[in-house]
Design a protein around this motif. Structure first.
Motif, PDB file in Angstrom:
ATOM      1  N   VAL A   1       6.782  -2.243  -3.135  1.00 44.68           N
ATOM      2  CA  VAL A   1       6.795  -3.699  -3.258  1.00 44.68           C
ATOM      3  C   VAL A   1       5.468  -4.242  -2.735  1.00 44.68           C
ATOM      4  O   VAL A   1       5.101  -3.982  -1.581  1.00 44.68           O
ATOM      5  CB  VAL A   1       7.965  -4.314  -2.465  1.00 44.68           C
ATOM      6  N   MET A   2       4.763  -4.992  -3.574  1.00 45.19           N
ATOM      7  CA  MET A   2       3.443  -5.486  -3.185  1.00 45.19           C
ATOM      8  C   MET A   2       3.515  -6.383  -1.956  1.00 45.19           C
ATOM      9  O   MET A   2       4.402  -7.216  -1.817  1.00 45.19           O
ATOM     10  CB  MET A   2       2.816  -6.264  -4.339  1.00 45.19           C
ATOM     11  N   ARG A   3       2.574  -6.157  -1.069  1.00 43.55           N
ATOM     12  CA  ARG A   3       2.420  -7.000   0.108  1.00 43.55           C
ATOM     13  C   ARG A   3       1.761  -8.329  -0.287  1.00 43.55           C
ATOM     14  O   ARG A   3       1.463  -8.552  -1.463  1.00 43.55           O
ATOM     15  CB  ARG A   3       1.582  -6.272   1.168  1.00 43.55           C
ATOM     16  N   ASP A   4       1.546  -9.189   0.695  1.00 46.94           N
ATOM     17  CA  ASP A   4       0.971 -10.505   0.442  1.00 46.94           C
ATOM     18  C   ASP A   4      -0.531 -10.380   0.213  1.00 46.94           C
ATOM     19  O   ASP A   4      -1.350 -10.565   1.118  1.00 46.94           O
ATOM     20  CB  ASP A   4       1.261 -11.434   1.630  1.00 46.94           C
ATOM     21  N   THR A   5      -0.888 -10.023  -1.006  1.00 49.15           N
ATOM     22  CA  THR A   5      -2.299  -9.877  -1.355  1.00 49.15           C
ATOM     23  C   THR A   5      -2.472 -10.082  -2.852  1.00 49.15           C
ATOM     24  O   THR A   5      -1.547  -9.837  -3.633  1.00 49.15           O
ATOM     25  CB  THR A   5      -2.825  -8.478  -0.943  1.00 49.15           C
TER      26      THR A   5
ATOM     27  N   GLU B   1      14.655  15.797   1.558  1.00 54.63           N
ATOM     28  CA  GLU B   1      14.069  14.468   1.469  1.00 54.63           C
ATOM     29  C   GLU B   1      12.685  14.609   0.832  1.00 54.63           C
ATOM     30  O   GLU B   1      12.112  15.697   0.806  1.00 54.63           O
ATOM     31  CB  GLU B   1      13.959  13.840   2.856  1.00 54.63           C
ATOM     32  N   ILE B   2      12.156  13.533   0.322  1.00 54.32           N
ATOM     33  CA  ILE B   2      10.919  13.572  -0.468  1.00 54.32           C
ATOM     34  C   ILE B   2       9.705  13.426   0.446  1.00 54.32           C
ATOM     35  O   ILE B   2       9.643  12.504   1.260  1.00 54.32           O
ATOM     36  CB  ILE B   2      10.943  12.459  -1.528  1.00 54.32           C
ATOM     37  N   VAL B   3       8.753  14.341   0.310  1.00 58.35           N
ATOM     38  CA  VAL B   3       7.544  14.348   1.134  1.00 58.35           C
ATOM     39  C   VAL B   3       6.341  14.004   0.268  1.00 58.35           C
ATOM     40  O   VAL B   3       6.101  14.651  -0.760  1.00 58.35           O
ATOM     41  CB  VAL B   3       7.326  15.732   1.774  1.00 58.35           C
ATOM     42  N   VAL B   4       5.592  12.983   0.686  1.00 59.29           N
ATOM     43  CA  VAL B   4       4.356  12.633  -0.006  1.00 59.29           C
ATOM     44  C   VAL B   4       3.215  12.603   1.011  1.00 59.29           C
ATOM     45  O   VAL B   4       3.424  12.314   2.189  1.00 59.29           O
ATOM     46  CB  VAL B   4       4.449  11.267  -0.730  1.00 59.29           C
ATOM     47  N   LEU B   5       2.029  12.917   0.545  1.00 60.77           N
ATOM     48  CA  LEU B   5       0.817  12.858   1.369  1.00 60.77           C
ATOM     49  C   LEU B   5      -0.068  11.777   0.768  1.00 60.77           C
ATOM     50  O   LEU B   5      -0.609  11.947  -0.330  1.00 60.77           O
ATOM     51  CB  LEU B   5       0.109  14.209   1.360  1.00 60.77           C
ATOM     52  N   ILE B   6      -0.210  10.655   1.471  1.00 59.97           N
ATOM     53  CA  ILE B   6      -0.887   9.498   0.892  1.00 59.97           C
ATOM     54  C   ILE B   6      -1.899   8.913   1.871  1.00 59.97           C
ATOM     55  O   ILE B   6      -1.774   9.053   3.087  1.00 59.97           O
ATOM     56  CB  ILE B   6       0.119   8.414   0.453  1.00 59.97           C
ATOM     57  N   SER B   7      -2.890   8.258   1.314  1.00 65.33           N
ATOM     58  CA  SER B   7      -3.990   7.714   2.100  1.00 65.33           C
ATOM     59  C   SER B   7      -3.659   6.319   2.621  1.00 65.33           C
ATOM     60  O   SER B   7      -3.040   5.509   1.927  1.00 65.33           O
ATOM     61  CB  SER B   7      -5.247   7.644   1.234  1.00 65.33           C
ATOM     62  N   ASP B   8      -4.113   6.044   3.833  1.00 63.16           N
ATOM     63  CA  ASP B   8      -3.951   4.696   4.386  1.00 63.16           C
ATOM     64  C   ASP B   8      -4.663   3.657   3.541  1.00 63.16           C
ATOM     65  O   ASP B   8      -4.319   2.472   3.578  1.00 63.16           O
ATOM     66  CB  ASP B   8      -4.520   4.634   5.809  1.00 63.16           C
ATOM     67  N   LEU B   9      -5.664   4.074   2.773  1.00 60.66           N
ATOM     68  CA  LEU B   9      -6.428   3.149   1.950  1.00 60.66           C
ATOM     69  C   LEU B   9      -5.735   2.817   0.641  1.00 60.66           C
ATOM     70  O   LEU B   9      -6.108   1.852  -0.030  1.00 60.66           O
ATOM     71  CB  LEU B   9      -7.817   3.751   1.651  1.00 60.66           C
ATOM     72  N   ALA B  10      -4.727   3.607   0.272  1.00 61.14           N
ATOM     73  CA  ALA B  10      -4.044   3.400  -1.008  1.00 61.14           C
ATOM     74  C   ALA B  10      -3.154   2.166  -0.959  1.00 61.14           C
ATOM     75  O   ALA B  10      -2.547   1.854   0.066  1.00 61.14           O
ATOM     76  CB  ALA B  10      -3.210   4.631  -1.356  1.00 61.14           C
ATOM     77  N   GLN B  11      -3.049   1.488  -2.095  1.00 60.09           N
ATOM     78  CA  GLN B  11      -2.226   0.281  -2.158  1.00 60.09           C
ATOM     79  C   GLN B  11      -0.773   0.578  -1.843  1.00 60.09           C
ATOM     80  O   GLN B  11      -0.098  -0.176  -1.141  1.00 60.09           O
ATOM     81  CB  GLN B  11      -2.333  -0.361  -3.552  1.00 60.09           C
ATOM     82  N   HIS B  12      -0.257   1.717  -2.354  1.00 57.87           N
ATOM     83  CA  HIS B  12       1.160   2.014  -2.102  1.00 57.87           C
ATOM     84  C   HIS B  12       1.437   2.232  -0.616  1.00 57.87           C
ATOM     85  O   HIS B  12       2.509   1.882  -0.126  1.00 57.87           O
ATOM     86  CB  HIS B  12       1.662   3.205  -2.933  1.00 57.87           C
ATOM     87  N   THR B  13       0.467   2.801   0.112  1.00 58.81           N
ATOM     88  CA  THR B  13       0.657   3.008   1.549  1.00 58.81           C
ATOM     89  C   THR B  13       0.670   1.673   2.291  1.00 58.81           C
ATOM     90  O   THR B  13       1.508   1.445   3.182  1.00 58.81           O
ATOM     91  CB  THR B  13      -0.451   3.904   2.118  1.00 58.81           C
ATOM     92  N   LYS B  14      -0.240   0.796   1.943  1.00 61.88           N
ATOM     93  CA  LYS B  14      -0.270  -0.532   2.554  1.00 61.88           C
ATOM     94  C   LYS B  14       1.035  -1.273   2.282  1.00 61.88           C
ATOM     95  O   LYS B  14       1.580  -1.961   3.160  1.00 61.88           O
ATOM     96  CB  LYS B  14      -1.462  -1.330   2.023  1.00 61.88           C
ATOM     97  N   ASN B  15       1.556  -1.112   1.077  1.00 58.44           N
ATOM     98  CA  ASN B  15       2.835  -1.757   0.738  1.00 58.44           C
ATOM     99  C   ASN B  15       3.981  -1.188   1.577  1.00 58.44           C
ATOM    100  O   ASN B  15       4.816  -1.923   2.108  1.00 58.44           O
ATOM    101  CB  ASN B  15       3.146  -1.572  -0.744  1.00 58.44           C
ATOM    102  N   ILE B  16       4.014   0.144   1.686  1.00 59.45           N
ATOM    103  CA  ILE B  16       5.082   0.806   2.441  1.00 59.45           C
ATOM    104  C   ILE B  16       5.078   0.365   3.896  1.00 59.45           C
ATOM    105  O   ILE B  16       6.137   0.160   4.508  1.00 59.45           O
ATOM    106  CB  ILE B  16       4.929   2.340   2.342  1.00 59.45           C
TER     107      ILE B  16
END
Length: 256
Positions: free
Chosen positions: A38-42, A63-78
């Motif tokens: 879900v998109m954050r306020d941006t 359970e589902i394991v993902v390796l994601i970057s702090d810079l990625a939009q999906h990580t910021k949303n999470i």
């Protein structure tokens, strides 16, 4: 098998148990999907769904394991809203509407620091190229804790299924699983290659490895390709695993 009448008066003979069984096959046999957050306020997009493609594997609890970057939009949303979904589908189907689709809804959370070494080892079995990613400061492991799955097998064959009805945690602890995989990779490479050759030509035998094993089956990687093989029945202990594997080898050789 009894018919099921839906709220809109469609008669359905495809049962929820069948949907759970098919969902299990697909969540265990696929290793990438569309992660929706879900998109954050941006960008004037707050609250809109955002999809991105991610590789994944499952932990011991499935359970589902993902390796994601702090810079990625999906990580910021999470980090602002942990509600996510992961969608898998049959990429080989010419008409996508006739193929299967599975969406898993759940909550994503940053992995606990004490779990990272185990997750890194497990994830790297599937994706060796990720070996250095988790050591880079802006890449982290996240766990998606699934709640429900929405499975579509085709027109009118649709069910919501609780995730604990789809797949149960592995019955093997990490040490036991690793011992079984090490045994297969070091002493029975010919069997792993034999299994893979039932599906395609093994061009790089030096890059074949078993990556995971549980009560439902096992996965073998060939370079960057991963194949899942399913037991005819669920295993209850390591002895069952040995018996099932020996039987599978005999059947493959007999069919050759």
């Amino acid at each position: 098998m009894s018919d099921i009448t839906t709220n809109n008066n469609l008669v359905q003979i495809y049962t929820k148990q069948q949907a759970a069984d098919d969902s299990r096959t697909h969540i265990l046999s696929n290793f990438n999907g569309v992660l929706s957050t879900v998109m954050r306020d941006t960008l004037d997009l707050e609250g809109y769904p955002f999809g991105s493609v991610v590789p994944f594997c499952l932990n011991q609890n499935n359970e589902i394991v993902v390796l994601i970057s702090d810079l990625a939009q999906h990580t910021k949303n999470i980090n602002e809203n942990p509600k996510v979904s992961l969608t898998l589908h049959n990429i080989d189907q010419d008409n996508i509407q006739k193929g299967w689709r599975l969406t898993i809804a759940g909550n994503a959370e940053l992995a606990k620091e004490e779990d990272v070494p185990f997750l890194a080892d497990r994830y790297e079995r599937y994706f060796p190229e990720s070996r250095d990613y988790h050591e880079v400061h802006d890449f982290n492991f996240y766990i998606i804790k699934p709640k429900k799955g929405r499975y579509i097998n085709g027109f009118g064959e649709i069910h919501w299924v609780d995730f604990d009805k789809i797949v149960q945690p592995s019955i093997f602890d990490a040490e036991t699983e690793n011992d079984m995989m090490t045994h297969m990779n070091e002493d029975h490479m010919e069997a792993l290659i034999l299994f893979l050759q039932t599906r395609f030509n093994v061009s790089k035998p030096d890059k074949v490895r078993m990556t995971q094993i549980d009560q439902y089956g096992f996965a073998i990687a060939h370079d960057e390709r991963i194949e899942r093989f399913t037991f005819e029945q669920e295993a209850k202990n390591p002895t069952d695993i040995r018996v099932f594997l020996v039987d599978m080898v005999k059947k493959v050789r007999a069919a050759a």
